[in-house]
Design a protein around this motif. Structure first.
Motif, PDB file in Angstrom:
ATOM      1  N   GLY A   6       1.166 -10.750 -14.368  1.00 12.83           N
ATOM      2  CA  GLY A   6       2.488 -11.369 -14.332  1.00 12.83           C
ATOM      3  C   GLY A   6       3.579 -10.394 -14.717  1.00 12.83           C
ATOM      4  N   VAL A   7       3.328  -9.592 -15.754  1.00  9.84           N
ATOM      5  CA  VAL A   7       4.320  -8.614 -16.204  1.00  9.84           C
ATOM      6  C   VAL A   7       4.678  -7.690 -15.046  1.00  9.84           C
ATOM      7  CG1 VAL A   7       4.683  -6.576 -17.649  1.00  9.84           C
ATOM      8  CG2 VAL A   7       3.662  -8.625 -18.627  1.00  9.84           C
ATOM      9  N   PHE A   8       3.659  -7.141 -14.398  1.00 11.23           N
ATOM     10  CA  PHE A   8       3.938  -6.189 -13.334  1.00 11.23           C
ATOM     11  C   PHE A   8       4.563  -6.868 -12.133  1.00 11.23           C
ATOM     12  CE2 PHE A   8       1.065  -3.600 -15.813  1.00 11.23           C
ATOM     13  CZ  PHE A   8       1.757  -2.417 -15.806  1.00 11.23           C
ATOM     14  N   ALA A  42      -2.058  -1.921 -11.214  1.00 12.83           N
ATOM     15  CA  ALA A  42      -2.350  -2.324 -12.590  1.00 12.83           C
ATOM     16  C   ALA A  42      -3.740  -2.935 -12.685  1.00 12.83           C
ATOM     17  CB  ALA A  42      -1.300  -3.319 -13.072  1.00 12.83           C
ATOM     18  N   VAL A  43      -4.090  -3.777 -11.710  1.00 15.38           N
ATOM     19  CA  VAL A  43      -5.413  -4.413 -11.753  1.00 15.38           C
ATOM     20  C   VAL A  43      -6.501  -3.340 -11.701  1.00 15.38           C
ATOM     21  CG1 VAL A  43      -7.025  -5.886 -10.494  1.00 15.38           C
ATOM     22  CG2 VAL A  43      -4.673  -6.615 -10.808  1.00 15.38           C
ATOM     23  N   ILE A  44      -6.333  -2.360 -10.818  1.00 13.88           N
ATOM     24  CA  ILE A  44      -7.347  -1.300 -10.708  1.00 13.88           C
ATOM     25  C   ILE A  44      -7.459  -0.541 -12.031  1.00 13.88           C
ATOM     26  CG2 ILE A  44      -7.973   0.849  -9.551  1.00 13.88           C
ATOM     27  CD1 ILE A  44      -6.665  -0.223  -7.037  1.00 13.88           C
ATOM     28  N   ILE A  67     -15.524  -4.854  -4.063  1.00 15.97           N
ATOM     29  CA  ILE A  67     -14.801  -5.849  -3.273  1.00 15.97           C
ATOM     30  C   ILE A  67     -13.364  -5.959  -3.789  1.00 15.97           C
ATOM     31  CG2 ILE A  67     -14.664  -8.284  -2.658  1.00 15.97           C
ATOM     32  CD1 ILE A  67     -17.692  -8.390  -2.780  1.00 15.97           C
ATOM     33  N   ILE A  68     -13.247  -6.087  -5.101  1.00 17.64           N
ATOM     34  CA  ILE A  68     -11.921  -6.242  -5.699  1.00 17.64           C
ATOM     35  C   ILE A  68     -11.098  -4.979  -5.485  1.00 17.64           C
ATOM     36  CG2 ILE A  68     -10.680  -6.778  -7.836  1.00 17.64           C
ATOM     37  CD1 ILE A  68     -12.614  -8.957  -6.941  1.00 17.64           C
ATOM     38  N   VAL A  69     -11.690  -3.834  -5.795  1.00 16.88           N
ATOM     39  CA  VAL A  69     -10.899  -2.601  -5.769  1.00 16.88           C
ATOM     40  C   VAL A  69     -10.475  -2.232  -4.345  1.00 16.88           C
ATOM     41  CG1 VAL A  69     -10.779  -0.208  -6.516  1.00 16.88           C
ATOM     42  CG2 VAL A  69     -12.091  -1.827  -7.847  1.00 16.88           C
ATOM     43  N   THR A  70     -11.387  -2.372  -3.369  1.00 17.91           N
ATOM     44  CA  THR A  70     -10.969  -2.042  -2.001  1.00 17.91           C
ATOM     45  C   THR A  70      -9.865  -2.998  -1.540  1.00 17.91           C
ATOM     46  OG1 THR A  70     -12.813  -3.343  -1.129  1.00 17.91           O
ATOM     47  CG2 THR A  70     -13.118  -0.972  -1.215  1.00 17.91           C
ATOM     48  N   MET A  71      -9.969  -4.255  -1.976  1.00 16.00           N
ATOM     49  CA  MET A  71      -8.933  -5.240  -1.615  1.00 16.00           C
ATOM     50  C   MET A  71      -7.582  -4.852  -2.235  1.00 16.00           C
ATOM     51  SD  MET A  71      -9.077  -7.957   0.162  1.00 16.00           S
ATOM     52  CE  MET A  71      -7.530  -8.435   0.820  1.00 16.00           C
ATOM     53  N   ASP A 110      -6.069  -2.113  -0.452  1.00 22.52           N
ATOM     54  CA  ASP A 110      -5.535  -2.606   0.803  1.00 22.52           C
ATOM     55  C   ASP A 110      -4.049  -2.936   0.643  1.00 22.52           C
ATOM     56  OD1 ASP A 110      -5.451  -3.501   3.333  1.00 22.52           O
ATOM     57  OD2 ASP A 110      -6.845  -5.158   3.081  1.00 22.52           O
ATOM     58  N   PHE A 111      -3.714  -3.659  -0.411  1.00 24.10           N
ATOM     59  CA  PHE A 111      -2.314  -4.030  -0.634  1.00 24.10           C
ATOM     60  C   PHE A 111      -1.473  -2.816  -0.999  1.00 24.10           C
ATOM     61  CE2 PHE A 111      -4.336  -8.149  -1.029  1.00 24.10           C
ATOM     62  CZ  PHE A 111      -3.485  -8.911  -0.255  1.00 24.10           C
ATOM     63  N   VAL A 112      -2.084  -1.889  -1.735  1.00 25.55           N
ATOM     64  CA  VAL A 112      -1.351  -0.667  -2.063  1.00 25.55           C
ATOM     65  C   VAL A 112      -1.041   0.091  -0.767  1.00 25.55           C
ATOM     66  CG1 VAL A 112      -1.423   1.515  -3.319  1.00 25.55           C
ATOM     67  CG2 VAL A 112      -2.394  -0.523  -4.351  1.00 25.55           C
ATOM     68  N   ALA A 113      -2.023   0.147   0.130  1.00 29.52           N
ATOM     69  CA  ALA A 113      -1.821   0.864   1.397  1.00 29.52           C
ATOM     70  C   ALA A 113      -0.708   0.226   2.216  1.00 29.52           C
ATOM     71  CB  ALA A 113      -3.116   0.864   2.210  1.00 29.52           C
ATOM     72  N   LEU A 114      -0.705  -1.085   2.234  1.00 29.64           N
ATOM     73  CA  LEU A 114       0.321  -1.813   2.984  1.00 29.64           C
ATOM     74  C   LEU A 114       1.719  -1.385   2.513  1.00 29.64           C
ATOM     75  CD1 LEU A 114      -0.439  -3.949   5.071  1.00 29.64           C
ATOM     76  CD2 LEU A 114       0.057  -5.705   3.377  1.00 29.64           C
ATOM     77  N   ASN A 115       1.888  -1.337   1.188  1.00 29.60           N
ATOM     78  CA  ASN A 115       3.196  -0.978   0.650  1.00 29.60           C
ATOM     79  C   ASN A 115       3.466   0.516   0.773  1.00 29.60           C
ATOM     80  OD1 ASN A 115       4.267  -3.529  -0.346  1.00 29.60           O
ATOM     81  ND2 ASN A 115       2.475  -3.504  -1.692  1.00 29.60           N
ATOM     82  N   PHE A 116       2.409   1.301   0.624  1.00 28.75           N
ATOM     83  CA  PHE A 116       2.581   2.749   0.688  1.00 28.75           C
ATOM     84  C   PHE A 116       2.989   3.180   2.104  1.00 28.75           C
ATOM     85  CE2 PHE A 116       0.694   7.115   0.910  1.00 28.75           C
ATOM     86  CZ  PHE A 116       1.596   7.700   0.044  1.00 28.75           C
ATOM     87  N   THR A 117       2.318   2.631   3.107  1.00 22.18           N
ATOM     88  CA  THR A 117       2.688   2.993   4.478  1.00 22.18           C
ATOM     89  C   THR A 117       4.086   2.469   4.799  1.00 22.18           C
ATOM     90  OG1 THR A 117       1.525   1.034   5.280  1.00 22.18           O
ATOM     91  CG2 THR A 117       0.349   3.122   5.412  1.00 22.18           C
ATOM     92  N   ALA A 118       4.419   1.295   4.278  1.00 21.89           N
ATOM     93  CA  ALA A 118       5.762   0.758   4.507  1.00 21.89           C
ATOM     94  C   ALA A 118       6.801   1.708   3.925  1.00 21.89           C
ATOM     95  CB  ALA A 118       5.891  -0.623   3.869  1.00 21.89           C
ATOM     96  N   PHE A 119       6.512   2.236   2.742  1.00 25.30           N
ATOM     97  CA  PHE A 119       7.422   3.202   2.126  1.00 25.30           C
ATOM     98  C   PHE A 119       7.556   4.449   2.995  1.00 25.30           C
ATOM     99  CE2 PHE A 119       7.186   7.207  -0.293  1.00 25.30           C
ATOM    100  CZ  PHE A 119       8.518   7.283  -0.711  1.00 25.30           C
ATOM    101  N   LEU A 120       6.420   4.968   3.448  1.00 23.95           N
ATOM    102  CA  LEU A 120       6.455   6.211   4.228  1.00 23.95           C
ATOM    103  C   LEU A 120       7.236   6.018   5.521  1.00 23.95           C
ATOM    104  CD1 LEU A 120       2.838   7.645   3.846  1.00 23.95           C
ATOM    105  CD2 LEU A 120       4.945   8.497   2.799  1.00 23.95           C
TER     106      LEU A 120
END
Lengths: 312, 345, 521
Positions: free
Chosen positions: A259-261, A287-289, B141-145, B148-158
């Motif tokens: 929530g913070v992030f 943050a989760v990672i 499963i969690i970390v690759t997911m 995935d969201f980080v990539a979405l935002n990272f490519t959007a930034f680029l």
């Protein structure tokens, strides 16, 4: 310096704290449910799909009835229904839990996006004025933390559910059954515990909570629905359950951190921090990672995790 | 005898597909759409027209390439579900680098370098999940997911920032001239990505079946304790399997940029990985079975796209079908094991 | 006296088939009030199946069950429990992460909120009555096997079971614990409760029971009432029973007397452990400064109750577990914390105790399982990369022939084989590499008599050809039968190593329980 001052100012802090709490509520709800199913030996990767379906159904009903209760209720019902389907697949048919979970997840994304277009076409309706915040007298006047006591009613419920879930799991007969079934289903069965019924019940509770989490997101927090709006919250909740070592009482910390992030992403933009928006949007996931990496190393899973139970 | 095995292997997925179509039809019926007309249009536009067939064959390439990676990693018992993010990173690597590499070198070197870039981009994006999985057993499963969201935002930034071609227009990377894109297969309008895809998936199939590394991956996937007992270096194998699957997802991204799109556009996210997951399960992680199923899935996607205009059924219906196929596949697996469906496997 | 007792259980013509195999063939069985009735037979004779039918776990295909004269059909263990029939399964059915109190409440409690004080009071009362001492608050996972067995029985008393079925209760106990346990059984039967005691150990059946029923290959081979024998005829009982259990010609060649054929210990040390310390999976100390030397051609038996560091000891030697301190030398070469393959290549091989989940992969063919340790070697692959399928299959077929594994060919999936044949495959594979040191952890656990003897003989034979064997086992009979020297592992410490001649069941047993640290010379 300027930025620091604006972050530490009372109004900003209040917004940040309130936003943090609001953002953590769906995660808390979903994670409580997931911790119960996982403690019972079932991994529900379909959580995200259940939340999405709950969010969509709640939104549609709330929009049409203009009633918060019916919105929440229908969201819960939808979550429960999907969870029952999941339960039938993995408990009765003993379908591989990862297959069924991923299936429910993709189904949730697909069906909500499909129905949204069928119902609304290219419109993006907003459900205004359906919900309001409930301020707790006196407490909601305290500077700096006043926003904590001015939340949606669902938020208070979610917070109250944390100790309740702990109590359920560790102090009641049903909780004893859950723990036994997740650790040694053969033993539980031999002692007359109905493994299937126990697991069904946990899955149902989880469905109710996931549906409520979705409903909160679409009608209490945002007042609208967009494709894939849960944005990985279901998976984050699963991660937080691991972080909490399957103990509901520890879920709050992980959810709060998310929530913070999450609220920082909008908060820092308001505060005028000169970082590209996209980087701020990444923050919760990073943050989760990071937190998993620090706290969830080599966690001990319930012994019967992910294994279907079959007699003989 | 051999034929019997093939028939048996085909029946399960076939049942799953039919069941999904049936339930999908019911869903259509309940939301007030005509299932018969929808399916009729879907098959007519997807399989009955020249355009539909060509487009379907084109769309097979990314599915085949991603599936090749998923076969390997799933068979090793590792659940990389962040293929989408790895795809996007591979694509933006190529979208960003291709314009710089155009002049000078030979086309072979140019395509090879770009393919490598795509592969490396995808592989890079799975490094963190791979290390966390191998070293600390943190659920992939969690970390690759999350990645995935980080990539979405990272490519959007680029694509909106450093790599933007024309800040005043719609954000995208510099367009690769048509002459610098993947050539067509002779006598067709299908670029050679399809050949690459077929080659890669067949390669992955025999890699798993006939090589010592494939043996190690399978051993790990079947039973981690046994793999450790047999002296397999589990950490190394885990990381390599994940890097390969991430790399293939990135290579699929390179394929789409070089073969179809020509540039990385903002908001572009075809979500092939969502389709590839049900696909490889339906194929039971068998590379040869992936090929017809990849055609079927890309036909669904293309048919769905055309149909959405013709029959006014949103394209997301296809995603619902794919999810249902995955779920029913799980059911048939169970029923075949129990001998309730046709016969025991 | 015994004729006066009422019959509480009567089973008539019980037949049970599994996938076409007959596990129970028309068996009659009855139990009287207050008696201890032993159900004797070797592994696979159908004892457990018969009792699972009585306890409601399975349904009989044919036959009838009467409880106190009334016909019953149980659909679940729950229903049997309601009729006062409770079973303690061989693989204990306690949940290790729950406390004793929670385990006892599991399935017996009807209240929504778990009661605490009343239950603990009741537990303590029962414990006093039957002289069982356990703390209700302790997690079951922290108890020894003997204590867990008692918790199981306590649980049945708590439920008010009148008929107790105990499936091989002594298999995980040390000799002293067995005595203690039998005392509890006597008290129980004197209190009017009936006990069915499943065992394959004749000696135990004779020492505790009033009656013995013998099963052989799913059929009832006979029944003996021990009270009907006079003092003079008593000595004939064992012979009669052995005949019932095995009939004729089923005896396997006996292991030759070890004391005679192995007079001296070779001076050559092959494996040397120096102060080895290691942790278990949960991070607790599992091995504490273990030191010993393994000589060429000897069988060093390591006795101990399960969970005292045996698995960890085997795993550190073969490289599957990290040593936190100390060193391991193989023929002078330091192999401490080296990878499994490095250690394999220097001649250490390992027969694991977990053949199904570690020693093989069920979904792989027999041939693929046979190359666990050699898939990167010629002739099984070319240039360390491409597998040579024909050579792999030929190798599999060779092992089938050499070790008479019952499998049609090397292509069959290992999951379709029986436990004994899987173990033969594991043994065959490890021996095919011509080990210098062979580490065996419970190599005959859960196997039938034939395979057990086959494997024990093989271990002896190999050791005489110069292979050094570390035999870890909780089966004291096995240790005594096969070893040249015997050590005891207790709570991660290696207490003492005795030559076979000086070892007796009594002194080893007391070491296993930690009652002594050393056997006086």
């Amino acid at each position: 310096m300027e930025i620091l001052r604006s972050i530490l100012s009372e109004p900003f802090f209040v917004i940040l704290l309130g936003g943090t709490l609001t953002a953590s509520i769906p995660i808390i709800l979903a994670a409580i449910g997931e911790s119960l199913v996982e403690k019972g030996g079932v991994l529900n990767l379909g959580l995200e799909g259940e939340m999405l379906i709950g969010a969509f159904v709640a939104f549609v009903i709330a929009l049409n009835t203009r009633n918060l209760f019916w919105g929440l209720f229908s969201g819960i019902a939808a979550g429960l229904l999907v969870a029952l389907a999941f339960g039938y697949l993995v408990i009765y048919l003993k379908v591989n839990q990862i297959v069924a979970g991923l299936g429910i997840w993709i189904f949730g994304i697909g069906i909500t996006s499909l129905l949204f277009r069928v119902f609304f076409g290219r419109r993006f309706p907003i459900a205004r004025g359906i919900t309001s915040k409930t301020a707790i007298p006196y407490l909601s006047q305290i500077p700096y933390i006043r926003s904590v006591f001015n939340q949606h009613i669902v938020a208070y419920v979610a917070l109250a559910l944390i100790p309740l879930a702990w109590w359920l799991l560790y102090k009641t007969n049903f909780g004893l059954h859950i723990r036994a079934v997740g650790e040694n289903p053969v033993a539980a069965d031999a002692h007359g515990v109905n493994v299937y019924r126990t697991r069904y019940l946990t899955v149902m509770l989880e469905g109710i909570l996931a549906g409520l989490a979705g409903a909160f997101l679409s009608i209490c927090d945002l007042s609208f629905f967009v494709d894939n709006m849960t944005l990985g919250r279901g998976f984050i909740a699963i991660g937080i359950v691991m972080l909490a070592n399957w103990n509901p009482s520890r879920i709050f910390y992980g959810a709060f951190l998310f929530g913070v992030f999450y609220s920082l992403t909008s908060g820092l933009q308001i505060a005028g921090v000169n970082v590209p928006r996209e980087f701020l949007l990444m923050l919760p996931y990073v943050a989760v990672i990071v937190v998993l990496c620090i706290f969830a190393r080599n966690t001990r899973l319930p012994a019967a995790f992910c294994l279907p139970y079959e007699r003989e | 005898m051999k034929l019997g095995i093939v028939v048996k292997a085909v029946l399960g997925p076939l049942f799953a597909i039919l069941a999904a179509l049936l339930v999908g039809g019911l869903i259509l019926f309940f939301i007030g759409l005509n299932p018969f007309r929808t399916y009729f249009e879907l098959f007519k536009l997807g399989m009955g027209t020249h355009l539909g067939i060509t487009e379907s064959l084109k769309k097979m390439a990314p599915l085949l390439i991603i599936s090749a990676g998923l076969i390997i990693v799933f068979k090793a018992g590792i659940w990389n579900i962040g293929g989408n993010g790895q795809f996007l990173i591979g694509a933006i690597f190529v979208g960003g680098l291709a314009p710089l590499l155009i002049n000078g070198s030979s086309p072979y070197l140019y395509f090879f370098l770009l393919a490598l870039m795509g592969f490396l981009g995808g592989a890079l994006w799975i490094v963190i999940p791979a290390i966390l999985k191998a070293k600390y057993e943190i659920n992939e499963i969690i970390v690759t997911m999350m990645m995935d969201f980080v990539a979405l935002n990272f490519t959007a930034f680029l694509v909106r920032g450093p790599l933007i071609a024309h800040p005043e227009y719609f954000p995208q990377t510099r367009l690769i001239p048509v002459g610098q894109r993947l050539p067509f297969i002779p006598f067709t309008r299908i670029h050679i990505g399809l050949i690459v895809g077929l080659a890669v998936v067949i390669l992955a199939h025999y890699f798993m079946k006939k090589t010592t590394w494939g043996y190690e991956f399978r051993l790990l996937g079947e039973n981690k304790k046994a793999a450790q007992y047999a002296g397999v270096n589990i950490k190394k194998v885990t990381i390599i399997a994940m890097l390969i699957s991430g790399g293939f997802a990135g290579l699929a991204g390179a394929n789409d940029i070089l073969g179809i799109k020509g540039a990385f556009q903002a908001e572009w996210n075809p979500g092939y990985a969502f389709s590839a997951i049900p696909l490889v399960f339906l194929a039971r992680f068998n590379g040869i079975a992936v090929i017809p199923l990849a055609y079927f899935f890309s036909f669904l996607a293309i048919g769905g796209e055309f149909m959405s205009r013709a029959a006014n059924v949103p394209v997301f219906f296809v995603q619902v079908l794919e999810a249902l196929m995955l779920i029913f596949f799980g059911v048939t697996e169970y029923m075949q094991k129990k001998g309730k469906l046709f016969w025991k496997s | 006296m015994s004729e006066m007792r009422e019959t509480v259980i009567e089973m008539r013509g019980i037949t049970k088939r599994f996938h076409g195999l007959v596990a129970n063939d028309c068996i009659d069985f009855d139990v009287k009030r207050g008696e201890i009735h032993a159900l004797l037979g070797e592994n696979g004779a159908g004892k457990t199946t018969l009792m699972n039918i009585l306890s409601g776990m399975y349904h009989a295909d044919e036959g009838k069950v009467y409880v106190r004269g009334k016909e019953v059909t149980f659909h679940s263990p729950q229903e049997a429990l309601r009729s006062g029939i409770g079973m303690v399964y061989q693989h204990l059915t306690l949940v290790p992460t729950l406390s004793v109190r929670e385990n006892i409440l599991l399935g017996t409690n009807k209240k929504f909120v778990l009661p605490k004080r009343d239950v603990e009071k009741k537990i303590k009362e029962i414990a006093r009555e039957y002289e069982i001492n356990v703390e209700p608050g302790v997690k079951v996972g922290q108890l020894s096997a003997g204590e867990q067995e008692k918790v199981e029985i306590l649980k049945l008393f708590y439920r008010g079971s009148e008929i107790l079925i105990l499936d091989e209760p002594t298999s995980v106990l040390t000799p002293l614990e067995v005595d203690d346990f039998f005392k509890i059984l006597k008290i129980t039967s004197d209190a009017g409760k009936s006990i069915i005691f499943i065992t394959h150990k004749l000696e135990e059946a004779l020492s505790i029971s009033d009656r013995i029923t013998v099963l052989r290959q799913g059929r009832k081979a006979g029944e003996i009432d021990l009270q009907s024998f006079s003092q003079e005829t008593k000595c004939e009982i064992p012979e009669t029973i052995v005949k019932m259990m095995f009939k004729e010609a089923e005896f396997v060649e006996e292991i030759e007397n070890i004391a005679c054929d192995k007079p001296s210990l070779s001076d050559e040390v092959v494996l040397n452990l120096e102060d080895v310390t290691a942790k278990n999976d949960r991070g607790a100390q599992a091995l504490k400064r273990v030191s010993f030397s393994l000589h060429r051609g000897e069988v060093l038996g390591i006795a101990g109750v399960d969970g005292n560091g045996q698995k960890e000891l085997a795993e550190v030697i073969v490289g599957q577990r990290k040593v936190s301190s100390g060193r391991i030398f193989l023929q002078g070469c330091d192999i401490t914390n080296m990878p499994v393959r490095f250690i394999n290549e220097r001649g250490v091989f390992y027969i694991t105790d977990d053949r199904m989940k570690e020693g093989c992969v069920g979904n792989f063919s027999l041939a693929e399982n046979a190359i666990f340790r050699s898939y990167k070697k010629e002739p099984f692959c070319k240039k360390k990369a491409i597998l040579h399928i024909e050579a792999i299959e030929a190798h599999g077929n060779e092992l089938i022939k050499k070790f008479s594994i019952k499998a049609s060919n090397a292509k069959v999936m290992v999951r379709t084989l029986s436990g004994g044949n899987i173990q033969k495959l594991v043994v065959a594979r490890e021996l095919s590499h011509k080990p210098v040191v062979l580490v065996c952890n419970k190599p005959t656990h859960g196997l039938d008599v034939m395979t057990t003897q086959f494997i024990r003989n093989e271990i002896r034979r190999q050791s005489r050809q110069g292979i050094s064997v570390l035999l870890i086992s909780s089966d004291l009979d096995e240790i005594m039968q096969v070893s040249d020297r015997i050590g005891v592992l207790f709570k991660g410490e290696l207490l003492d190593i005795l030559p076979r001649q000086k070892a007796t069941k009594e002194n080893i047993g007391s070491l296993m329980l930690g009652l002594k640290n050393k056997v006086q010379a």
